[in-house]
Each structure stands twice: as C-alpha cells, then as structure tokens.
Design an enzyme around this catalytic site. Sequence first.
Site, PDB file in Angstrom:
ATOM      1  NE  ARG A  87     -10.887  60.531  78.699  1.00  0.00           N
ATOM      2  CZ  ARG A  87     -10.732  61.549  77.863  1.00  0.00           C
ATOM      3  NH1 ARG A  87     -11.620  61.742  76.911  1.00  0.00           N
ATOM      4  NH2 ARG A  87      -9.710  62.351  78.001  1.00  0.00           N
TER       5      ARG A  87
ATOM      6  CD  GLU B 140     -11.124  28.436  86.449  1.00  0.00           C
ATOM      7  OE1 GLU B 140     -11.646  28.553  87.591  1.00  0.00           O
ATOM      8  OE2 GLU B 140     -10.079  29.029  86.110  1.00  0.00           O
TER       9      GLU B 140
ATOM     10  CE  LYS C 173     -15.805  35.090  86.721  1.00  0.00           C
ATOM     11  NZ  LYS C 173     -14.663  34.935  85.816  1.00  0.00           N
TER      12      LYS C 173
ATOM     13  CD  GLU D   4     -11.017  39.405  93.618  1.00  0.00           C
ATOM     14  OE1 GLU D   4     -11.267  39.054  92.461  1.00  0.00           O
ATOM     15  OE2 GLU D   4      -9.936  39.219  94.178  1.00  0.00           O
TER      16      GLU D   4
HETATM   17  N1  NAD Z   1     -11.095  37.413  82.962  1.00  0.00           N
HETATM   18  C1  NAD Z   1     -11.296  36.385  83.740  1.00  0.00           C
HETATM   19  O1  NAD Z   1     -12.137  36.420  84.630  1.00  0.00           O
HETATM   20  C2  NAD Z   1     -10.477  35.143  83.549  1.00  0.00           C
HETATM   21  C3  NAD Z   1     -10.822  33.980  84.229  1.00  0.00           C
HETATM   22  C4  NAD Z   1     -10.079  32.826  83.996  1.00  0.00           C
HETATM   23  C5  NAD Z   1      -9.022  32.862  83.094  1.00  0.00           C
HETATM   24  N2  NAD Z   1      -8.704  34.029  82.453  1.00  0.00           N
HETATM   25  C6  NAD Z   1      -7.593  34.098  81.490  1.00  0.00           C
HETATM   26  O2  NAD Z   1      -7.899  33.279  80.374  1.00  0.00           O
HETATM   27  C7  NAD Z   1      -6.678  32.904  79.751  1.00  0.00           C
HETATM   28  C8  NAD Z   1      -6.729  31.445  79.357  1.00  0.00           C
HETATM   29  O3  NAD Z   1      -7.841  31.239  78.533  1.00  0.00           O
HETATM   30  P1  NAD Z   1      -7.950  29.941  77.615  1.00  0.00           P
HETATM   31  O4  NAD Z   1      -7.582  28.753  78.388  1.00  0.00           O
HETATM   32  O5  NAD Z   1      -9.266  30.017  76.957  1.00  0.00           O
HETATM   33  O6  NAD Z   1      -6.751  30.142  76.572  1.00  0.00           O
HETATM   34  P2  NAD Z   1      -6.690  30.573  75.050  1.00  0.00           P
HETATM   35  O7  NAD Z   1      -7.491  31.785  74.785  1.00  0.00           O
HETATM   36  O8  NAD Z   1      -5.254  30.604  74.687  1.00  0.00           O
HETATM   37  O9  NAD Z   1      -7.386  29.346  74.295  1.00  0.00           O
HETATM   38  C9  NAD Z   1      -6.792  28.072  74.354  1.00  0.00           C
HETATM   39  C10 NAD Z   1      -6.354  27.555  72.971  1.00  0.00           C
HETATM   40  O10 NAD Z   1      -7.497  27.019  72.338  1.00  0.00           O
HETATM   41  C11 NAD Z   1      -7.668  27.586  71.047  1.00  0.00           C
HETATM   42  N3  NAD Z   1      -9.111  27.636  70.840  1.00  0.00           N
HETATM   43  C12 NAD Z   1     -10.014  28.405  71.489  1.00  0.00           C
HETATM   44  N4  NAD Z   1     -11.244  28.090  71.091  1.00  0.00           N
HETATM   45  C13 NAD Z   1     -11.148  27.106  70.185  1.00  0.00           C
HETATM   46  C14 NAD Z   1     -12.076  26.328  69.438  1.00  0.00           C
HETATM   47  N5  NAD Z   1     -13.393  26.497  69.589  1.00  0.00           N
HETATM   48  N6  NAD Z   1     -11.613  25.389  68.584  1.00  0.00           N
HETATM   49  C15 NAD Z   1     -10.269  25.184  68.468  1.00  0.00           C
HETATM   50  N7  NAD Z   1      -9.347  25.850  69.162  1.00  0.00           N
HETATM   51  C16 NAD Z   1      -9.782  26.812  70.009  1.00  0.00           C
HETATM   52  C17 NAD Z   1      -6.980  28.905  71.102  1.00  0.00           C
HETATM   53  O11 NAD Z   1      -6.567  29.310  69.808  1.00  0.00           O
HETATM   54  C18 NAD Z   1      -5.807  28.592  72.014  1.00  0.00           C
HETATM   55  O12 NAD Z   1      -4.776  27.990  71.270  1.00  0.00           O
HETATM   56  C19 NAD Z   1      -5.567  33.211  80.746  1.00  0.00           C
HETATM   57  O13 NAD Z   1      -4.845  34.341  80.308  1.00  0.00           O
HETATM   58  C20 NAD Z   1      -6.312  33.529  82.029  1.00  0.00           C
HETATM   59  O14 NAD Z   1      -5.632  34.456  82.820  1.00  0.00           O
HETATM   60  C21 NAD Z   1      -9.424  35.149  82.658  1.00  0.00           C
HETATM   61 ZN    ZN Z   2      -9.180  30.614  86.746  1.00  0.00          ZN
END
Ligand code: NAD
Ligand code: ZN
Length: 362
Positions: free
Chosen positions: A122, A186, A228, A238
Amino acid sequence: MRPIQVDLGDRSYSIRIESGLLDHLGAEIRRAVPQPSRAVIVTDRHVGRLYGPRVDRALRRAGFPVDRITFAGGERNKTLPVASATIDRLVALGADRHTLLVALGGGIVGDLTGFVASIYMRGIPFVQVPTSMLAQVDASVGGKVAVDHPRAKNMIGSFYQPRGVFTDPTVLRTLPEREYIAGLAEVVKSGMIGNPDLFAWLERSAADVLAHSEAAILHCISAAAGLKAAVCSRDERETGERVILNYGHTVGHALETATGYDRFRHGEAVSVGMDVEARLAERLKLCPPGIAERQRRVLATLGLPIRCPRAVQRRIMEAMKHDKKSRAGRMRFVLPVRIGEVKVVPDVPQEEVWGVLQGDRV
Ligand SMILES: NC(=O)c1ccc[n+]([C@@H]2O[C@H](COP(=O)([O-])OP(=O)(O)OC[C@H]3O[C@@H](n4cnc5c(N)ncnc54)[C@H](O)[C@@H]3O)[C@@H](O)[C@H]2O)c1
Ligand SMILES: [Zn+2]
C-alpha cells in the site's frame, strides 16, 4: 544551487540539482528521508551498468544495506508484467514498509519504480535519481507514476510523490546525443507555457546547449524542473492548471501511438506536436502570426524534428479521436496565446486539426 521545493503539505519534497551529487547521494537521502532502514535501487540494464556500482557505494557509505533490481528498460518494458516481476523480487528480498526504492534511470525507470512504490504494501517511500535529460527536466517531478497497457500509454497508474529528486547533471555526459536532444523538447515546452525568458534564452543560447556547456545544462534543468514544481504545487492532480504541461502532447502522444512507440522518442514526438499545435493556434487566430515560426526555429536549431510524416497523418487523427478528451467531433488542446502563455481550448473542430496536419507534406 538552492533546492527547488515542491509544496504539497505532508507530501512536500525538494529537487536537488548539483554536479557530482551521485557520490554523496546516501548522505543527501538520509537528510531527506530519515526513516528508511535499507535501500533497493531499481534501474535499467544500461544505466545500472554505468552508475549502479557508484550509487551502491554512495548508499552503503551512508549506512544503508543495498540491493539492486535491474530490468531491460525501454517503453516496451514499462508494463504490468515487469512491475509484477519487480514486486516478486521485492518480496524475495524481504522488502518491507521501511524499504526505500531508488529509481536510478530515465523516465521509464522513474515511472515504473514510482508505480511499484505506490502499490507495494500500500505504498513505500521512493526517490528519483533521474539520469536522462527528459527525466531531469520533466519526468522526475510531479508524481505521475504509471505503466503502459498494450492498448494505451500510461493507462495504469496514479499520483504518488517521491520523497526527493536528486539530479546530477554530469551523468548526462554518457547519454546518447539523440536522447539529450529529445529531452530539450520539454525545455522548449516549459518556455512556451510559462517562461518567456527561458524561451528567449534558448533562442540566444542554443549553441551553448548543443555544446553541452555545464552552465547551460544547469539552467535548462533548473528552469524547466522549477516551472513544473511550481505548477504541480498548485495543482497536484491535474484538476486545473497542471493540464498546461500537456502542451504539444495531444498531437505528440497520438504520433507516438500511430508509430508504435519506436520511431520517435517521447521528446521528439512532443516537438512535432508543439509545431502542429502552434500552427493550429495561429489558424484559429488565438495567437498572433509568427509564434509558430519562432518556436520552429528554436526546435530546428536544437536538432529536434518538426515535420509530421505524411504517411501517419490519418492514424494521428484516429488516435486523437479516441483520446478521452475528444467529444462529438471536437478536441481539447492546450494552445499558445503568446510565447510564455497557453490556454486550454476545449472544442477545436476536427477539420481545423486535419487542415493543419495536412500542411505538412513530408
Ligand atoms: N511521469 C511523468 O511526469 C513523465 C513526464 C514525461 C515523460 N514520462 C515518461 O518518460 C518515459 C521516457 O523517458 P526517457 O526519455 O528518459 O526514456 P528512458 O528511460 O528509456 O531513457 C532513455 C535511454 O537513455 C538511457 N540512459 C538514461 N540515462 C542515461 C545516462 N545517464 N547515460 C547513458 N544512457 C542513459 C536509458 O537506458 C534509455 O536507453 C516515457 O515512458 C514517458 O511516458 C513521464
Ligand atoms: Zn512529455
């Protein structure tokens, strides 16, 4: 840099942004979350290999017993089965309500770890240690946690705040360039929805950002995460203002759905989405002409995609029609009225959206 506060009463927390923070993470976490008896790092394979041992050491130095759970990563693995497997591991490790989950990775790791933390026993505490640009400027803040359903992104989730966000910009040095640039979308969004100075700074400083200047990166993260944090402090769930963070995302999400989540990175899809939505605002005469062009120049200079591939335009329309915010041929959008200000328009006729999309002839 002074920590950024997210003010949510007893769910308040701060965002620390500091070069080299990873090496004293344990001590920082101890200060922010006094209760936990042990820590479990949740990470993806790639980030785990790069930073797992360092974070492990930093936590042990602060007296935490540490375990690590690693999953394959990628949007394809942000799923209920992977969350369930993570829970199996927590049970096997004997994790209890005093166990702290440490989400070490990009937005995928953050969303999945937060989701698991929100339902295990939980709810157990978790912290965000974002390592991608997208996660540092956006995803780690605000407490939206979720996994995807095969039919829809982020379908299964909730609002569940972390106990702290610990951001070390130096980890971005190992991030692939494409991921680095995708996250910048972003930051542009942040300027467009509420920080005209940030937008103007991006216009002037794109070269510094692209050269990975440390000062420029710090500015991007603190400005975007700061905006944000302020928005989420006023509207955690939201019910109102927070919706402005979805600028570019109505089209962006539809583009991700239409292309099966593997052609565009999330930030890239948001970039295309912002371009379409800014042109839509001009077409509807909600903003003066020229705004879309100014935004397009910044996006293009940063190396972000703008054009929406012609072959998927129909599928994008279909995806938007099925969006829960669409009703009776009308669609809800967040649209710019000027640089630094957007408004919610609940009833945009589909034909107008289609008209703007067709303007793209790629
Ligand atoms: N919760 C929220 O408010 C919110 C907001 C925006 C996006 N998201 C979500 O975030 C996700 C996308 O996140 P993302 O773009 O970070 O993707 P991700 O977590 O897949 O990271 C991108 C890639 O970069 C690699 N990586 C990360 N950090 C690294 C580093 N320091 N050095 C080398 N490689 C690294 C990861 O292994 C991955 O292959 C989506 O699912 C999206 O829906 C959530
Ligand atoms: Zn986004």
